[in-house]
Motif scaffolding. Sequence first.
Motif, PDB file in Angstrom:
ATOM      1  N   UNK A 156       0.830  -1.203   0.000  1.00  0.00           N
ATOM      2  CA  UNK A 156       0.000   0.000   0.000  1.00  0.00           C
ATOM      3  C   UNK A 156       0.865   1.253   0.000  1.00  0.00           C
ATOM      4  N   UNK A 157       1.938   1.256   0.817  1.00  0.00           N
ATOM      5  CA  UNK A 157       2.821   2.423   0.860  1.00  0.00           C
ATOM      6  C   UNK A 157       3.493   2.662  -0.490  1.00  0.00           C
ATOM      7  N   UNK A 158       4.046   1.619  -1.074  1.00  0.00           N
ATOM      8  CA  UNK A 158       4.745   1.768  -2.355  1.00  0.00           C
ATOM      9  C   UNK A 158       3.785   2.264  -3.437  1.00  0.00           C
ATOM     10  N   UNK A 159       2.585   1.714  -3.479  1.00  0.00           N
ATOM     11  CA  UNK A 159       1.624   2.084  -4.528  1.00  0.00           C
ATOM     12  C   UNK A 159       1.193   3.545  -4.416  1.00  0.00           C
ATOM     13  N   UNK A 160       0.945   4.025  -3.198  1.00  0.00           N
ATOM     14  CA  UNK A 160       0.437   5.393  -3.068  1.00  0.00           C
ATOM     15  C   UNK A 160       1.573   6.417  -3.091  1.00  0.00           C
ATOM     16  N   UNK A 161       2.751   6.081  -2.540  1.00  0.00           N
ATOM     17  CA  UNK A 161       3.838   7.059  -2.456  1.00  0.00           C
ATOM     18  C   UNK A 161       4.591   7.182  -3.772  1.00  0.00           C
ATOM     19  N   UNK A 162       4.928   6.066  -4.389  1.00  0.00           N
ATOM     20  CA  UNK A 162       5.766   6.111  -5.580  1.00  0.00           C
ATOM     21  C   UNK A 162       4.973   6.087  -6.888  1.00  0.00           C
ATOM     22  N   UNK A 163       3.776   5.501  -6.868  1.00  0.00           N
ATOM     23  CA  UNK A 163       3.024   5.344  -8.121  1.00  0.00           C
ATOM     24  C   UNK A 163       1.723   6.143  -8.148  1.00  0.00           C
ATOM     25  N   UNK A 164       1.443   6.866  -7.071  1.00  0.00           N
ATOM     26  CA  UNK A 164       0.236   7.709  -7.009  1.00  0.00           C
ATOM     27  C   UNK A 164      -1.047   6.932  -7.303  1.00  0.00           C
ATOM     28  N   UNK A 400      10.098  19.630  -4.917  1.00  0.00           N
ATOM     29  CA  UNK A 400       9.867  19.543  -6.358  1.00  0.00           C
ATOM     30  C   UNK A 400       9.367  18.159  -6.730  1.00  0.00           C
ATOM     31  N   UNK A 401       8.468  18.083  -7.715  1.00  0.00           N
ATOM     32  CA  UNK A 401       7.998  16.764  -8.161  1.00  0.00           C
ATOM     33  C   UNK A 401       9.090  16.026  -8.929  1.00  0.00           C
ATOM     34  N   UNK A 402       9.190  14.721  -8.673  1.00  0.00           N
ATOM     35  CA  UNK A 402      10.155  13.867  -9.371  1.00  0.00           C
ATOM     36  C   UNK A 402       9.389  12.815 -10.161  1.00  0.00           C
ATOM     37  N   UNK A 403       9.793  12.596 -11.407  1.00  0.00           N
ATOM     38  CA  UNK A 403       9.135  11.601 -12.258  1.00  0.00           C
ATOM     39  C   UNK A 403      10.176  10.777 -12.990  1.00  0.00           C
ATOM     40  N   UNK A 404       9.925   9.469 -13.065  1.00  0.00           N
ATOM     41  CA  UNK A 404      10.766   8.552 -13.826  1.00  0.00           C
ATOM     42  C   UNK A 404       9.892   7.393 -14.265  1.00  0.00           C
ATOM     43  N   UNK A 405       9.367   7.485 -15.476  1.00  0.00           N
ATOM     44  CA  UNK A 405       8.426   6.470 -15.937  1.00  0.00           C
ATOM     45  C   UNK A 405       7.150   6.527 -15.119  1.00  0.00           C
ATOM     46  N   UNK A 406       6.727   5.394 -14.562  1.00  0.00           N
ATOM     47  CA  UNK A 406       5.482   5.392 -13.774  1.00  0.00           C
ATOM     48  C   UNK A 406       5.659   5.905 -12.344  1.00  0.00           C
ATOM     49  N   UNK A 407       6.903   6.192 -11.957  1.00  0.00           N
ATOM     50  CA  UNK A 407       7.184   6.622 -10.595  1.00  0.00           C
ATOM     51  C   UNK A 407       7.056   8.138 -10.483  1.00  0.00           C
ATOM     52  N   UNK A 408       6.278   8.585  -9.493  1.00  0.00           N
ATOM     53  CA  UNK A 408       6.083  10.021  -9.255  1.00  0.00           C
ATOM     54  C   UNK A 408       6.029  10.257  -7.746  1.00  0.00           C
TER      55      UNK A 408
END
Length: 460
Positions: A156-164, A400-408
């Motif tokens: 749950x943490x990984x999905x909401x924090x890194x993948x929104x 600042x927002x960070x993005x790398x592929x599906x990771x945000x």
Amino acid sequence: MPRVASIPAPVSLGEAFWVWLRIAALSFGGPAGQIAVMHRILVDEKRWIGEHRFLHALNYCMLLPGPEAQQLATYIGWLMHKTRGGLVAGGLFVLPGAIAIMALSWIYALYGHVGIISGLFFGLKCAVLAVVLQAVIRIGSRSLKNTVMRSLAAAAFVLIFFFNVPFPLIVLAAGVIGFFGGRAGVAAFQVGGGHGAASGKIVADADTLLGEVLPAHANPTIGQSLRQALVWLVLWLAPVAALFVLMGEGSVFTQIATFFSKMAVVTFGGAYAVLAYVAQQAVEHYHWLSAREMLDGLGMAETTPGPLIMVLQFVGFMGAFRNPGMLSPLLAGTLGGLLATWVTFIPCFLWIFLGAPFIERMRGNKALSGALSAITAAVVGVVLNLAIWFAIHTIFRVVQPFSAGPIHFDLPQLASVDLWALAISAVAIVAMFRMKVGIFTTLGGASAAGIALHFAGVLA
């Protein structure tokens, strides 16, 4: 275990009113504290309801969207005095906090950026980090009893924090997994839920005012159930539809009504879980308020009676205050706050008055118990996300927002660290976790530190 000598005498709705008002006035400290107060007064002191029935109601209120403590009060009020009793118990539970948050919202809007007020809220939001971190540990220690539960929390943490991934989808997925795991009899999903009751001598259901008998109003006809559903759906959705027709979907009032109506449907797992999603949407999508203002609002809700989810009234107030249209900002803010409160809590009465008769018959259902356990585990990951989100936006001035592929995700600039915010947060954490200082003392001390920094000329 010996039986209690006598069963309490019947209680009128008028007599119950003053007890519910007392509970409402003492409902500080989040859901754990609120439920403990209800247990002490209703089970141990008044013996209106027994231990087993109290916990049964609590566990199934945990399965419903919305604040479980307010719904538990509504449930027990309904058990005792039908719909009127539920309205009194649930309504009084909300009223003190609604009044307090509205008054604080006015003060914040008018004076929030003036000297001493800014200092007070600076300290308050630093201490809120310790409160949220304590919630992570408190919920985690109860629910993460095995590898399956810990894995659900981590996912749950990984999905909401890194993948929104939206919070509602995470809750739904966890509930489905737990439902089928519980129905299949998997032991990992039968770890229970809820905030726990007060320790001490157990009060048997048979020795209480409500006893063990199913009340007559817990056997409604289909027609009665449909009427209940219709009344509460109209009270909830008619104002939303009217705003769409009269003001259009671009109006801030329409947006508040629709957004918080959706929140009323997906707020599983308590206020801390949903606040991460609300904060992200209100701050980053609607721009109703800033991340620091969201922290200020949470600090208000932490220090006033009533459900923590009452912070949504502050969010609605600030959203309408900033976008008043042809109204005065304070009038628009007041209407926006009341609207957010209305669409947040009216559904709570719908869930209880429509579902309570069926919930009363569902004791010991393994599938629903499994769903509750899985949702509670996922909530630990979501609340951890909330703690980190708050920490980043409190301790660092630039994010600042960070993005790398599906990771945000939000990435703080290390050079922008606010050393005073870091120091107050660290002291608050040490005070609560190592020195066992109470929440109000910690919040008060942090607020005093913020005020002192203002007078010292440290805060900009």
